[in-house]
Every structure is written in C-alpha cells, then in structure tokens.
Design a protein around this motif. Structure first.
Motif, PDB file in Angstrom:
ATOM      1  N   ALA A  26       0.830  -1.206   0.000  1.00 60.10           N
ATOM      2  CA  ALA A  26       0.000   0.000   0.000  1.00 60.10           C
ATOM      3  C   ALA A  26       0.861   1.250   0.000  1.00 60.10           C
ATOM      4  CB  ALA A  26      -0.929  -0.002   1.215  1.00 60.10           C
ATOM      5  N   ILE A  27       1.959   1.233   0.757  1.00 59.24           N
ATOM      6  CA  ILE A  27       2.871   2.378   0.802  1.00 59.24           C
ATOM      7  C   ILE A  27       3.616   2.511  -0.521  1.00 59.24           C
ATOM      8  CG2 ILE A  27       4.850   3.393   1.966  1.00 59.24           C
ATOM      9  CD1 ILE A  27       2.272   3.415   3.608  1.00 59.24           C
ATOM     10  N   ALA A  28       4.030   1.381  -1.080  1.00 63.56           N
ATOM     11  CA  ALA A  28       4.752   1.411  -2.355  1.00 63.56           C
ATOM     12  C   ALA A  28       3.924   2.073  -3.447  1.00 63.56           C
ATOM     13  CB  ALA A  28       5.135  -0.008  -2.768  1.00 63.56           C
ATOM     14  N   GLU A  29       2.604   1.833  -3.434  1.00 64.46           N
ATOM     15  CA  GLU A  29       1.751   2.444  -4.459  1.00 64.46           C
ATOM     16  C   GLU A  29       1.620   3.956  -4.279  1.00 64.46           C
ATOM     17  OE1 GLU A  29      -1.947   0.824  -5.445  1.00 64.46           O
ATOM     18  OE2 GLU A  29      -1.123  -1.099  -6.126  1.00 64.46           O
ATOM     19  N   LEU A  30       1.867   4.440  -3.071  1.00 65.09           N
ATOM     20  CA  LEU A  30       1.762   5.873  -2.837  1.00 65.09           C
ATOM     21  C   LEU A  30       3.005   6.623  -3.292  1.00 65.09           C
ATOM     22  CD1 LEU A  30       0.274   5.952   0.791  1.00 65.09           C
ATOM     23  CD2 LEU A  30      -0.957   6.309  -1.349  1.00 65.09           C
ATOM     24  N   LEU A  31       4.159   5.974  -3.212  1.00 67.34           N
ATOM     25  CA  LEU A  31       5.428   6.661  -3.409  1.00 67.34           C
ATOM     26  C   LEU A  31       5.845   6.676  -4.880  1.00 67.34           C
ATOM     27  CD1 LEU A  31       7.321   5.150  -0.351  1.00 67.34           C
ATOM     28  CD2 LEU A  31       6.315   7.440  -0.529  1.00 67.34           C
ATOM     29  N   PRO A  32       6.313   7.817  -5.377  1.00 65.65           N
ATOM     30  CA  PRO A  32       6.734   7.894  -6.782  1.00 65.65           C
ATOM     31  C   PRO A  32       7.839   6.897  -7.132  1.00 65.65           C
ATOM     32  CG  PRO A  32       6.473  10.095  -5.867  1.00 65.65           C
ATOM     33  CD  PRO A  32       6.331   9.137  -4.716  1.00 65.65           C
ATOM     34  N   ASP A  33       8.723   6.581  -6.167  1.00 63.46           N
ATOM     35  CA  ASP A  33       9.804   5.630  -6.415  1.00 63.46           C
ATOM     36  C   ASP A  33       9.353   4.183  -6.245  1.00 63.46           C
ATOM     37  OD1 ASP A  33      12.027   7.541  -6.810  1.00 63.46           O
ATOM     38  OD2 ASP A  33      11.623   8.068  -4.725  1.00 63.46           O
ATOM     39  N   GLY A  34       8.138   3.970  -5.752  1.00 64.44           N
ATOM     40  CA  GLY A  34       7.662   2.615  -5.513  1.00 64.44           C
ATOM     41  C   GLY A  34       8.211   1.980  -4.258  1.00 64.44           C
ATOM     42  N   ALA A  35       8.909   2.760  -3.430  1.00 58.76           N
ATOM     43  CA  ALA A  35       9.488   2.263  -2.186  1.00 58.76           C
ATOM     44  C   ALA A  35      10.075   3.442  -1.428  1.00 58.76           C
ATOM     45  CB  ALA A  35      10.579   1.224  -2.451  1.00 58.76           C
ATOM     46  N   ALA A 148      12.483  17.493   1.494  1.00 51.49           N
ATOM     47  CA  ALA A 148      11.819  16.188   1.571  1.00 51.49           C
ATOM     48  C   ALA A 148      11.655  15.595   0.176  1.00 51.49           C
ATOM     49  CB  ALA A 148      10.468  16.318   2.249  1.00 51.49           C
ATOM     50  N   ARG A 149      11.905  14.301   0.067  1.00 52.28           N
ATOM     51  CA  ARG A 149      11.796  13.634  -1.228  1.00 52.28           C
ATOM     52  C   ARG A 149      10.347  13.547  -1.694  1.00 52.28           C
ATOM     53  NH1 ARG A 149      15.664   9.895  -3.423  1.00 52.28           N
ATOM     54  NH2 ARG A 149      14.821   8.758  -5.204  1.00 52.28           N
ATOM     55  N   THR A 150       9.451  13.218  -0.768  1.00 47.79           N
ATOM     56  CA  THR A 150       8.021  13.106  -1.051  1.00 47.79           C
ATOM     57  C   THR A 150       7.255  13.488   0.204  1.00 47.79           C
ATOM     58  OG1 THR A 150       8.437  11.248  -2.557  1.00 47.79           O
ATOM     59  CG2 THR A 150       6.171  11.573  -1.841  1.00 47.79           C
ATOM     60  N   SER A 151       6.099  14.107   0.032  1.00 48.27           N
ATOM     61  CA  SER A 151       5.250  14.461   1.168  1.00 48.27           C
ATOM     62  C   SER A 151       3.915  13.749   1.034  1.00 48.27           C
ATOM     63  CB  SER A 151       5.022  15.981   1.225  1.00 48.27           C
ATOM     64  OG  SER A 151       6.239  16.663   1.464  1.00 48.27           O
ATOM     65  N   LEU A 152       3.490  13.089   2.112  1.00 49.09           N
ATOM     66  CA  LEU A 152       2.214  12.391   2.150  1.00 49.09           C
ATOM     67  C   LEU A 152       1.316  13.067   3.176  1.00 49.09           C
ATOM     68  CD1 LEU A 152       3.433   8.667   2.192  1.00 49.09           C
ATOM     69  CD2 LEU A 152       2.990  10.128   0.220  1.00 49.09           C
ATOM     70  N   THR A 153       0.099  13.392   2.779  1.00 45.27           N
ATOM     71  CA  THR A 153      -0.839  14.075   3.667  1.00 45.27           C
ATOM     72  C   THR A 153      -2.167  13.348   3.671  1.00 45.27           C
ATOM     73  OG1 THR A 153       0.188  16.214   3.148  1.00 45.27           O
ATOM     74  CG2 THR A 153      -1.979  16.256   4.196  1.00 45.27           C
ATOM     75  N   ASP A 177      -2.891  12.736  -0.218  1.00 46.44           N
ATOM     76  CA  ASP A 177      -2.312  13.632  -1.221  1.00 46.44           C
ATOM     77  C   ASP A 177      -0.796  13.451  -1.209  1.00 46.44           C
ATOM     78  OD1 ASP A 177      -4.738  14.622  -2.004  1.00 46.44           O
ATOM     79  OD2 ASP A 177      -4.619  16.447  -0.804  1.00 46.44           O
ATOM     80  N   VAL A 178      -0.254  13.090  -2.365  1.00 44.08           N
ATOM     81  CA  VAL A 178       1.166  12.797  -2.512  1.00 44.08           C
ATOM     82  C   VAL A 178       1.822  13.928  -3.302  1.00 44.08           C
ATOM     83  CG1 VAL A 178       2.877  11.146  -3.341  1.00 44.08           C
ATOM     84  CG2 VAL A 178       0.643  10.332  -2.513  1.00 44.08           C
ATOM     85  N   THR A 179       2.736  14.645  -2.652  1.00 44.53           N
ATOM     86  CA  THR A 179       3.452  15.735  -3.311  1.00 44.53           C
ATOM     87  C   THR A 179       4.840  15.247  -3.701  1.00 44.53           C
ATOM     88  OG1 THR A 179       2.309  17.319  -1.877  1.00 44.53           O
ATOM     89  CG2 THR A 179       4.188  18.144  -3.142  1.00 44.53           C
ATOM     90  N   ASP A 180       5.126  15.245  -5.000  1.00 47.71           N
ATOM     91  CA  ASP A 180       6.441  14.775  -5.438  1.00 47.71           C
ATOM     92  C   ASP A 180       7.438  15.932  -5.463  1.00 47.71           C
ATOM     93  OD1 ASP A 180       6.024  16.248  -7.802  1.00 47.71           O
ATOM     94  OD2 ASP A 180       5.255  14.510  -8.904  1.00 47.71           O
ATOM     95  N   ARG A 181       8.652  15.638  -5.913  1.00 48.61           N
ATOM     96  CA  ARG A 181       9.724  16.639  -5.854  1.00 48.61           C
ATOM     97  C   ARG A 181       9.526  17.786  -6.829  1.00 48.61           C
ATOM     98  NH1 ARG A 181      15.045  12.872  -5.863  1.00 48.61           N
ATOM     99  NH2 ARG A 181      13.673  11.581  -7.158  1.00 48.61           N
ATOM    100  N   THR A 182       8.631  17.625  -7.804  1.00 50.09           N
ATOM    101  CA  THR A 182       8.362  18.715  -8.737  1.00 50.09           C
ATOM    102  C   THR A 182       7.289  19.658  -8.199  1.00 50.09           C
ATOM    103  OG1 THR A 182       6.592  17.579  -9.956  1.00 50.09           O
ATOM    104  CG2 THR A 182       8.870  17.124 -10.628  1.00 50.09           C
ATOM    105  N   GLY A 183       6.659  19.294  -7.061  1.00 47.87           N
ATOM    106  CA  GLY A 183       5.605  20.119  -6.495  1.00 47.87           C
ATOM    107  C   GLY A 183       4.211  19.709  -6.927  1.00 47.87           C
ATOM    108  N   ARG A 184       4.102  18.677  -7.782  1.00 47.66           N
ATOM    109  CA  ARG A 184       2.784  18.208  -8.183  1.00 47.66           C
ATOM    110  C   ARG A 184       2.153  17.379  -7.080  1.00 47.66           C
ATOM    111  NH1 ARG A 184       3.067  15.225 -13.779  1.00 47.66           N
ATOM    112  NH2 ARG A 184       4.673  14.087 -12.615  1.00 47.66           N
ATOM    113  N   ILE A 185       0.845  17.491  -6.925  1.00 55.69           N
ATOM    114  CA  ILE A 185       0.114  16.753  -5.904  1.00 55.69           C
ATOM    115  C   ILE A 185      -0.846  15.772  -6.566  1.00 55.69           C
ATOM    116  CG2 ILE A 185      -1.428  16.915  -3.920  1.00 55.69           C
ATOM    117  CD1 ILE A 185      -0.395  19.693  -3.418  1.00 55.69           C
TER     118      ILE A 185
END
Length: 215
Positions: A26-35, A148-153, A177-185
């Motif tokens: 479940a966490i892997a699916e949230l993260l842009p890197d998959g882990a 931060a590499r990724t932000s989860l809210t 809401d997953v915010t990646d390093r480019t600022g996209r949510i």
C-alpha cells in the motif's frame, strides 16, 4: 595519487548509493519511487495510521525503528499495523534534546519518525542528510522538512460497516495527497482494515489533483 583518488571516489559512490527499503504494498503504491529510499527524508502528516504503515514494512523485514517527539504515538496500534515493538525505540518527550536524539538514532536504526519542535539549522540539516546516506536510513517527519523527497498528507476518507448511527467499523479508505519533488500533488487511496493494516486502494484514483506553483 590519481589512482588512489579514483578508488576513493568509487568507494564513496558505492556507500552513498540509494537503496530501496522493504515497504508495504500500500505504501509502495503511494510513493513515486515505488518504495522508501535510503538517505531520504519524507514528510507524513494528517494520519498516524499512514506513518505507522510506513514504519511497518521496515520493521517486518527486521529493521529497527525509532519515534522521537511523538507522545501520542500508540504502541498498540503500531503493533496491530505490523511494527515489531521489540525493535522499536521510543523517545516521546525529548524536549530541547530532540535534535541530538534524532542525530544519534539515524546512525543505529533503519527508520526514524520525528516531530520537530523547531526548524533545523542548514548546517545541521546537511550533516544529518550525510548520516542518512552513510547509514542507509530513512527519515519520516511529522511536519515541514526542507528537501523532503516526497510528502504524504492524509486527506480524509470513507468508512465501511457503519449504518445509520449503528454497526461496527470494518474498514475505511484513506485519501492521501502525494506531493512529489516537482511540487505536483496526486490524490491516492489506501484501504485500512479494523486492525489498522494497510492495503492498496480498491477504487480507481484520479491521477492529478492540483499543481503547486513554486516559481
């Protein structure tokens, strides 16, 4: 001398190479890197269940975890989520010593969760980042954190099992809401059962909610 310098650079490169940490599906699916990636910091806010799920994958694989400055961190809920309490270090009330505690724990544990009581100085932050890379650990921050590499809210969700004012909660779905390093949510979902265990979201998820304008 040039040959020696090349050997040193090669050795440093291998030590500082990012490594994927064991992570729940479940966490892997949230993260842009998959882990979760070693040497990185992630921010996690709005959901203690989400934070405990991020620790659980590391813990289940035999890694040590630590929690600093979170007196509301529930150990029973953490155990139900999959965190091994025999390999969990708790520092609930570090006070002004939260930074020394954090700096020490990133050297001896695989994953450290912290709720900062102040903003770290840039020099301290750089040294801590170096420690994260050197010791192949990961930082999970409840709050703001530079770089931060990724932000989860946690962004609310829906529940199942409760009728019109009665019934037992059997599961709920958490919006994240997953915010990646480019600022996209991006909006994602995870399912949470009655024990607090996470599973990949069962419904189709919209790809992009909004984009931050950082320029």
């Amino acid at each position: 001398m040039l040959e020696l310098q090349a050997r040193i650079r090669a050795m440093q490169g291998s030590r500082l190479e990012e490594r994927r940490l064991p992570t729940q599906d479940a966490i892997a699916e949230l993260l842009p890197d998959g882990a979760l990636m070693t040497g990185a910091a992630y921010t996690v806010s709005g959901s203690m269940t989400l934070l405990q799920g991020m620790l659980a994958g590391v813990s289940a694989a035999g890694g040590w975890c630590a929690v600093v400055g979170m007196p509301d961190f529930g150990v029973e809920a953490a155990a139900a989520a999959g965190v091994d309490l025999d390999r969990l270090v708790l520092v609930p009330h570090p006070g002004k010593q939260w930074w020394p505690a954090l700096s020490t724990l990133v050297e001896i544990t695989t994953a450290v969760a912290v709720r900062p009581s102040s903003r770290p100085a840039s020099g301290d932050l750089a040294r801590l980042t170096g420690k994260l890379r050197q010791h192949e650990s990961v930082l999970l921050v409840d709050g703001m954190w530079p770089g931060a590499r990724t932000s989860l809210t946690g962004a609310g969700g829906t529940v199942a099992g409760i009728g019109a004012g009665h019934g037992l909660l059997t599961s709920h779905q958490l919006a994240v809401d997953v915010t990646d390093r480019t600022g996209r949510i991006h909006r994602r979902h995870v399912d949470v059962d009655e024990r607090g265990m996470l599973a990949p979201g069962s419904r189709e998820r919209p790809a992009l909610v909004r984009q931050l304008h950082t320029g």
